[in-house]
Write a protein that holds these residues in place. Structure first.
Motif, PDB file in Angstrom:
ATOM      1  N   GLY A  63      -2.577  -9.748  -4.817  1.00 47.10           N
ATOM      2  CA  GLY A  63      -2.841  -9.549  -6.237  1.00 47.10           C
ATOM      3  C   GLY A  63      -2.380  -8.224  -6.831  1.00 47.10           C
ATOM      4  O   GLY A  63      -1.996  -8.173  -8.006  1.00 47.10           O
ATOM      5  N   SER A  64      -2.429  -7.147  -6.058  1.00 48.98           N
ATOM      6  CA  SER A  64      -2.055  -5.827  -6.577  1.00 48.98           C
ATOM      7  C   SER A  64      -1.870  -4.870  -5.404  1.00 48.98           C
ATOM      8  O   SER A  64      -2.256  -5.180  -4.271  1.00 48.98           O
ATOM      9  N   GLY A  65      -1.341  -3.691  -5.696  1.00 51.27           N
ATOM     10  CA  GLY A  65      -1.218  -2.662  -4.669  1.00 51.27           C
ATOM     11  C   GLY A  65      -2.591  -2.191  -4.206  1.00 51.27           C
ATOM     12  O   GLY A  65      -2.814  -1.934  -3.022  1.00 51.27           O
ATOM     13  N   THR A  66      -3.507  -2.091  -5.149  1.00 46.93           N
ATOM     14  CA  THR A  66      -4.875  -1.681  -4.814  1.00 46.93           C
ATOM     15  C   THR A  66      -5.482  -2.658  -3.833  1.00 46.93           C
ATOM     16  O   THR A  66      -6.064  -2.277  -2.811  1.00 46.93           O
ATOM     17  N   SER A  67      -5.342  -3.946  -4.168  1.00 46.61           N
ATOM     18  CA  SER A  67      -5.932  -4.962  -3.315  1.00 46.61           C
ATOM     19  C   SER A  67      -5.219  -5.005  -1.961  1.00 46.61           C
ATOM     20  O   SER A  67      -5.846  -5.256  -0.926  1.00 46.61           O
ATOM     21  N   ALA A 136      -0.046   9.083   1.478  1.00 46.85           N
ATOM     22  CA  ALA A 136       0.600   8.359   0.383  1.00 46.85           C
ATOM     23  C   ALA A 136       1.897   9.053  -0.001  1.00 46.85           C
ATOM     24  O   ALA A 136       1.965  10.280  -0.026  1.00 46.85           O
ATOM     25  N   HIS A 137       2.913   8.273  -0.296  1.00 44.57           N
ATOM     26  CA  HIS A 137       4.121   8.827  -0.904  1.00 44.57           C
ATOM     27  C   HIS A 137       3.798   9.065  -2.374  1.00 44.57           C
ATOM     28  O   HIS A 137       3.076   8.286  -2.980  1.00 44.57           O
ATOM     29  N   MET A 138       4.337  10.164  -2.907  1.00 41.99           N
ATOM     30  CA  MET A 138       3.939  10.520  -4.268  1.00 41.99           C
ATOM     31  C   MET A 138       5.138  10.967  -5.067  1.00 41.99           C
ATOM     32  O   MET A 138       6.030  11.603  -4.539  1.00 41.99           O
ATOM     33  N   GLU A 161      -0.029   3.299   5.449  1.00 41.28           N
ATOM     34  CA  GLU A 161       0.939   4.033   4.629  1.00 41.28           C
ATOM     35  C   GLU A 161       0.844   3.537   3.188  1.00 41.28           C
ATOM     36  O   GLU A 161       1.209   2.395   2.905  1.00 41.28           O
ATOM     37  N   ASP A 162       0.350   4.380   2.284  1.00 42.24           N
ATOM     38  CA  ASP A 162       0.349   3.966   0.875  1.00 42.24           C
ATOM     39  C   ASP A 162       1.744   4.204   0.313  1.00 42.24           C
ATOM     40  O   ASP A 162       2.074   5.280  -0.178  1.00 42.24           O
ATOM     41  N   SER A 163       2.549   3.145   0.416  1.00 35.13           N
ATOM     42  CA  SER A 163       3.942   3.225  -0.032  1.00 35.13           C
ATOM     43  C   SER A 163       4.113   2.509  -1.369  1.00 35.13           C
ATOM     44  O   SER A 163       5.194   2.012  -1.682  1.00 35.13           O
ATOM     45  N   VAL A 190       5.187  -1.080 -14.245  1.00 34.17           N
ATOM     46  CA  VAL A 190       5.846   0.228 -14.325  1.00 34.17           C
ATOM     47  C   VAL A 190       6.442   0.728 -13.017  1.00 34.17           C
ATOM     48  O   VAL A 190       7.233   1.667 -13.012  1.00 34.17           O
ATOM     49  N   LYS A 191       6.076   0.130 -11.902  1.00 36.98           N
ATOM     50  CA  LYS A 191       6.589   0.616 -10.620  1.00 36.98           C
ATOM     51  C   LYS A 191       8.071   0.269 -10.474  1.00 36.98           C
ATOM     52  O   LYS A 191       8.593  -0.564 -11.206  1.00 36.98           O
ATOM     53  N   THR A 192       8.749   0.892  -9.502  1.00 37.26           N
ATOM     54  CA  THR A 192      10.210   0.736  -9.433  1.00 37.26           C
ATOM     55  C   THR A 192      10.632  -0.724  -9.236  1.00 37.26           C
ATOM     56  O   THR A 192      11.679  -1.121  -9.704  1.00 37.26           O
ATOM     57  N   GLY A 197       3.962  -8.341 -15.014  1.00 36.88           N
ATOM     58  CA  GLY A 197       2.538  -8.561 -14.789  1.00 36.88           C
ATOM     59  C   GLY A 197       2.083  -7.744 -13.597  1.00 36.88           C
ATOM     60  O   GLY A 197       2.532  -6.617 -13.418  1.00 36.88           O
ATOM     61  N   GLU A 198       1.219  -8.334 -12.787  1.00 33.58           N
ATOM     62  CA  GLU A 198       0.644  -7.635 -11.628  1.00 33.58           C
ATOM     63  C   GLU A 198       1.110  -8.260 -10.322  1.00 33.58           C
ATOM     64  O   GLU A 198       1.488  -9.423 -10.282  1.00 33.58           O
ATOM     65  N   GLY A 199       1.011  -7.514  -9.258  1.00 36.68           N
ATOM     66  CA  GLY A 199       1.281  -8.051  -7.926  1.00 36.68           C
ATOM     67  C   GLY A 199       1.355  -6.919  -6.927  1.00 36.68           C
ATOM     68  O   GLY A 199       1.460  -5.747  -7.302  1.00 36.68           O
TER      69      GLY A 199
HETATM   70  C1  LIG Z   1       0.191   2.182  -8.276  1.00 30.17           C
HETATM   71  C2  LIG Z   1      -0.399   2.702  -7.013  1.00 30.17           C
HETATM   72  C3  LIG Z   1      -1.371   1.981  -6.309  1.00 30.17           C
HETATM   73  C4  LIG Z   1      -2.011   0.740  -6.827  1.00 30.17           C
HETATM   74  O1  LIG Z   1      -1.170  -0.308  -7.143  1.00 30.17           O
HETATM   75  P1  LIG Z   1      -1.650  -1.369  -8.262  1.00 30.17           P
HETATM   76  O2  LIG Z   1      -0.662  -2.476  -8.111  1.00 30.17           O
HETATM   77  O3  LIG Z   1      -1.589  -0.679  -9.574  1.00 30.17           O
HETATM   78  O4  LIG Z   1      -3.022  -1.790  -7.900  1.00 30.17           O
HETATM   79  C5  LIG Z   1      -1.813   2.491  -5.097  1.00 30.17           C
HETATM   80  N1  LIG Z   1      -1.343   3.656  -4.616  1.00 30.17           N
HETATM   81  C6  LIG Z   1      -0.411   4.380  -5.280  1.00 30.17           C
HETATM   82  C7  LIG Z   1       0.089   5.659  -4.669  1.00 30.17           C
HETATM   83  C8  LIG Z   1       0.060   3.941  -6.501  1.00 30.17           C
HETATM   84  O5  LIG Z   1       0.939   4.689  -7.182  1.00 30.17           O
END
Ligand SMILES: *Cc1c(COP(=O)(O)O)cnc(C)c1O
Length: 381
Positions: A63-67, A136-138, A161-163, A190-192, A197-199
């Motif tokens: 569903g999302s990066g968070t999830s 996390a990459h930032m 790894e929070d990529s 907004v991500k690259t 929507g979301e995912g």
């Molecule tokens: C955007 C982001 C997330 C979360 O992703 P979502 O799809 O917005 O839930 C997690 N970690 C980092 C470093 C992010 O930039």
């Protein structure tokens, strides 16, 4: 000139295709099959395309990066009594995904220049309760995953790894997401590699971990027997329209990333002599870089932002407050702890960082206009 932080015409070129996909998926019903809006053939093909491109054991769209972070931590059975070391500077899910499972986020300071979590500091935050490390990459720089991998091995810890911002990035030959046991991507607009929507996705070299994540994203079911729940899971299923749209966008992704990298490289060159004038560019180079946003550190950050705004240029502050300073996470920072003393580099970065537009739709003239505006500020104001 008007330079938006994120392009207002993000999917203009793909608009007709998107409409066609909505129509096709929304109305088709293949012979003998039921109509599928989630977890169907498009999702399977999208996962397979990413898996093959990366050489991963599994890619699980969710569903999302968070999830995706939550699913990985849950698959690793992280829970009450466990600590997970995370960066002190970064987005909320780094801490909230840990808290959601009943575990405790422990904050580690960042490197003063790259603003990415420092392996040496992370090592000092390891306690007998530590179960996992989650660097996390930032901004513009990837975390030093070879050193985090060595740390995790030395202490027998899990490594996530929070990529989410680094999809397509490579450090010493290893794609972002594949350095640890599992990594995550985010497909939020907004991500690259954003979608309409979301995912998100979990990527892993560990097939068994992939299987568990697959189960957890759909309420602990194994995909064979419905209504048989092996584990307590979540609803983090993937949308068929988004899968089809991302498959369509995938071949163009390397060129868009390359355009971002070129723009960033140009900024870094043009800002190289500004360090003595209060504007510090991120480190140059191509290896271990990811240009989701391009972030400088400025002594007079708010004045620089105002100078740019006067010239029609958007900028953003990611992130003005460190995680231990967030009301939501302050209780995990420790009683009576002074954030400025405990996480000095993160605090300083929070006061100085400014992110500039680096999206691939920017023209060369716009890139030059922005670079000129930053130079003018640093050298004359
Ligand atoms: C955007 C982001 C997330 C979360 O992703 P979502 O799809 O917005 O839930 C997690 N970690 C980092 C470093 C992010 O930039």
């Amino acid at each position: 000139m008007r330079l938006h932080f994120f392009p207002p015409d993000l999917f203009e070129a793909d608009r007709e295709h998107l409409v066609r996909l909505v129509h096709e998926i929304g109305t088709s019903c293949p012979e003998g099959a039921s109509q599928r809006f989630i977890l169907g053939e498009h999702t399977a093909r999208f996962e397979e395309a990413l898996r093959e491109q990366l050489g991963a054991a599994d890619v699980v769209a969710c569903g999302s990066g968070t999830s995706a972070l939550t699913l990985v931590l849950a698959a690793m059975e992280i829970g009450p009594g466990d600590e997970v070391v995370v960066p002190a500077l970064g987005c909320a899910p780094l801490a909230s995904s840990v808290v959601a499972l009943g575990a405790v986020p422990v904050f580690a300071d960042v490197d003063p220049w790259t603003m990415v979590v420092d392996p040496e500091v992370m090592e000092r935050r390891i306690t007998p309760r530590t179960k996992a490390l989650m660097p996390a990459h930032m901004f513009s720089v990837m975390a030093d995953m070879p050193r985090f991998t060595a740390l995790a091995e030395a202490y027998g810890l899990r490594l996530v790894e929070d990529s989410a911002v680094a999809q397509g990035g490579v450090r010493r030959g290893v794609p972002a997401g594949l350095a640890g046991e599992a990594g995550v991507y985010s497909f939020v607009q907004v991500k690259t590699f954003g979608t309409a929507g979301e995912g998100g996705a979990v990527v892993t070299r560990d097939a068994e971990l992939g299987r568990t994540v697959r189960m957890l994203r759909n309420h602990g079911q194994d995909g064979r027997t419905r209504f048989l729940h092996h584990r307590i899971g979540w609803n983090s299923r993937f949308d068929e329209i988004q899968a089809a749209f991302l498959l369509h966008r995938l071949p163009g992704f390397p060129a868009r990333l390359e355009r971002r990298a070129r723009i960033a490289e140009h900024y870094t060159e043009r800002f190289a002599d500004l360090a003595d004038h209060g504007v510090l560019a991120p480190p140059p180079g191509r290896d271990g870089r990811c240009y989701y946003v391009y972030t400088v550190q400025a002594e007079r950050r708010d004045a620089l932002a105002a100078h740019l705004a006067d010239r029609g240029i958007d900028s953003h502050v990611y992130y003005p407050r460190t995680l231990p300073r967030q009301p939501a996470f302050a209780r995990y920072a420790g009683v009576g702890v002074d954030p400025a003393a405990e996480w000095p580099a993160a605090e300083r970065a929070g006061d100085r960082m400014l992110s500039l537009p680096v999206h691939p739709q920017l023209s060369d003239a716009e890139v030059e206009y922005l670079a000129d505006a930053v130079r003018e500020f640093a050298l004359t104001s």
